[in-house]
Design a protein around this motif. Structure first.
Motif, mmCIF file in Angstrom:
data_model
loop_
_atom_site.group_PDB
_atom_site.id
_atom_site.type_symbol
_atom_site.label_atom_id
_atom_site.label_comp_id
_atom_site.label_asym_id
_atom_site.label_seq_id
_atom_site.Cartn_x
_atom_site.Cartn_y
_atom_site.Cartn_z
ATOM 1 N N TRP A 46 188.081 42.361 -18.542
ATOM 2 C CA TRP A 46 189.506 42.055 -18.445
ATOM 3 C C TRP A 46 190.284 43.347 -18.256
ATOM 4 C CZ3 TRP A 46 194.182 43.129 -20.616
ATOM 5 C CH2 TRP A 46 195.221 42.222 -20.406
ATOM 6 N N ALA A 50 192.502 44.223 -15.064
ATOM 7 C CA ALA A 50 193.920 44.468 -15.327
ATOM 8 C C ALA A 50 194.300 45.900 -14.948
ATOM 9 C CB ALA A 50 194.233 44.219 -16.797
ATOM 10 N N TRP A 53 195.555 46.118 -11.595
ATOM 11 C CA TRP A 53 196.751 45.291 -11.389
ATOM 12 C C TRP A 53 196.444 44.045 -10.559
ATOM 13 C CZ3 TRP A 53 201.202 45.495 -13.987
ATOM 14 C CH2 TRP A 53 201.389 46.618 -14.794
ATOM 15 N N TRP A 55 196.352 40.421 -11.254
ATOM 16 C CA TRP A 55 196.759 39.450 -12.264
ATOM 17 C C TRP A 55 196.684 38.043 -11.702
ATOM 18 C CZ3 TRP A 55 197.089 41.428 -16.927
ATOM 19 C CH2 TRP A 55 197.374 42.786 -17.054
ATOM 20 N N GLU A 56 196.474 37.094 -12.582
ATOM 21 C CA GLU A 56 196.474 35.685 -12.203
ATOM 22 C C GLU A 56 197.901 35.213 -11.951
ATOM 23 O OE1 GLU A 56 195.068 31.458 -14.219
ATOM 24 O OE2 GLU A 56 194.275 33.346 -14.989
ATOM 25 N N ASP A 58 202.367 35.688 -13.560
ATOM 26 C CA ASP A 58 203.282 36.230 -14.552
ATOM 27 C C ASP A 58 204.073 35.095 -15.164
ATOM 28 O OD1 ASP A 58 206.298 36.455 -13.230
ATOM 29 O OD2 ASP A 58 204.691 36.524 -11.747
ATOM 30 N N LEU A 100 202.465 39.665 -17.780
ATOM 31 C CA LEU A 100 201.441 39.402 -16.778
ATOM 32 C C LEU A 100 200.215 38.864 -17.500
ATOM 33 C CD1 LEU A 100 201.865 42.765 -14.878
ATOM 34 C CD2 LEU A 100 202.755 40.547 -14.185
ATOM 35 N N TYR A 101 199.600 37.805 -16.934
ATOM 36 C CA TYR A 101 198.444 37.232 -17.605
ATOM 37 C C TYR A 101 197.253 37.140 -16.662
ATOM 38 C CZ TYR A 101 199.786 32.773 -15.442
ATOM 39 O OH TYR A 101 200.108 31.783 -14.556
ATOM 40 N N LEU A 102 196.087 37.090 -17.286
ATOM 41 C CA LEU A 102 194.828 37.010 -16.568
ATOM 42 C C LEU A 102 193.855 36.222 -17.427
ATOM 43 C CD1 LEU A 102 192.992 37.952 -14.201
ATOM 44 C CD2 LEU A 102 192.504 39.991 -15.552
ATOM 45 N N PHE A 106 197.160 38.094 -22.053
ATOM 46 C CA PHE A 106 198.267 38.690 -21.304
ATOM 47 C C PHE A 106 198.498 40.112 -21.786
ATOM 48 C CE2 PHE A 106 200.083 36.478 -24.921
ATOM 49 C CZ PHE A 106 201.040 37.339 -25.422
ATOM 50 N N ARG A 112 196.170 44.120 -24.774
ATOM 51 C CA ARG A 112 195.657 42.804 -24.387
ATOM 52 C C ARG A 112 195.885 41.864 -25.564
ATOM 53 N NH1 ARG A 112 191.088 39.689 -25.313
ATOM 54 N NH2 ARG A 112 190.426 38.431 -23.533
#
Length: 154
Positions: A46, A50, A53, A55-56, A58, A100-102, A106, A112
């Motif tokens: 992760w 991340a 940059w 990201w899935e 925001d 921002l989330y992944l 987030f 994290r």
């Protein structure tokens, strides 16, 4: 999963007191917790993604969302203000606060923060995890002096 984790036997489970990188360095009395090792690798991956940059998506945070989430936990208005200030500071160059989330975590204040799995909707998972993150940092004295933490009634 990244390369390397499959070297641990899937049949070995249990709570490990120490997480080890290889079976060769594991003392005889230590059990290898495969799930803990997998989770550690997920966190490392992760951070790698991340860090690029990628990201899935925001999630924009509004004052009303903060108010509702803090009210759900029955925390004080002062604590609501602290959460809102932290959200604004986290998103300083932007007009609207966001995170921002992944996948299942987030980024907030360069850390994290995993989603709160006690809720079904992603927005609630993010907001409740964010509030808990701010609360824990406030209790540890990261944001304020210890004497003012008590006024937040958290």
């Amino acid at each position: 999963m990244p390369e390397g984790w499959e070297m641990y036997p899937k049949s070995v489970t249990g709570d490990a007191r120490e997480v080890v990188k290889s079976e060769d360095v594991a003392p005889y009395h230590v059990e290898i917790d495969v799930e803990a090792i997998k989770e550690q690798e997920r966190i490392e991956m992760w951070h790698q993604v991340a860090g690029r940059w990628l990201w899935e998506g925001d999630f924009e945070i509004s004052r009303r969302m903060v108010r509702n989430a803090v009210a759900h936990r029955r925390y004080s208005k002062e604590f609501e203000q602290l959460v809102w200030e932290r959200c604004l500071k986290n998103s300083a160059p932007r007009k609207k606060p966001r995170v921002l989330y992944l996948v299942d975590a987030f980024l907030f204040e360069e850390e994290r923060v995993p989603f709160h799995k006690g809720f079904d909707i992603k927005e609630d998972q993010i907001m409740q995890a964010l509030i808990e993150h701010v609360r824990m940092n406030a209790k540890s004295g990261k944001y304020t002096s210890e004497s003012s933490v008590n006024k937040f009634k958290i």
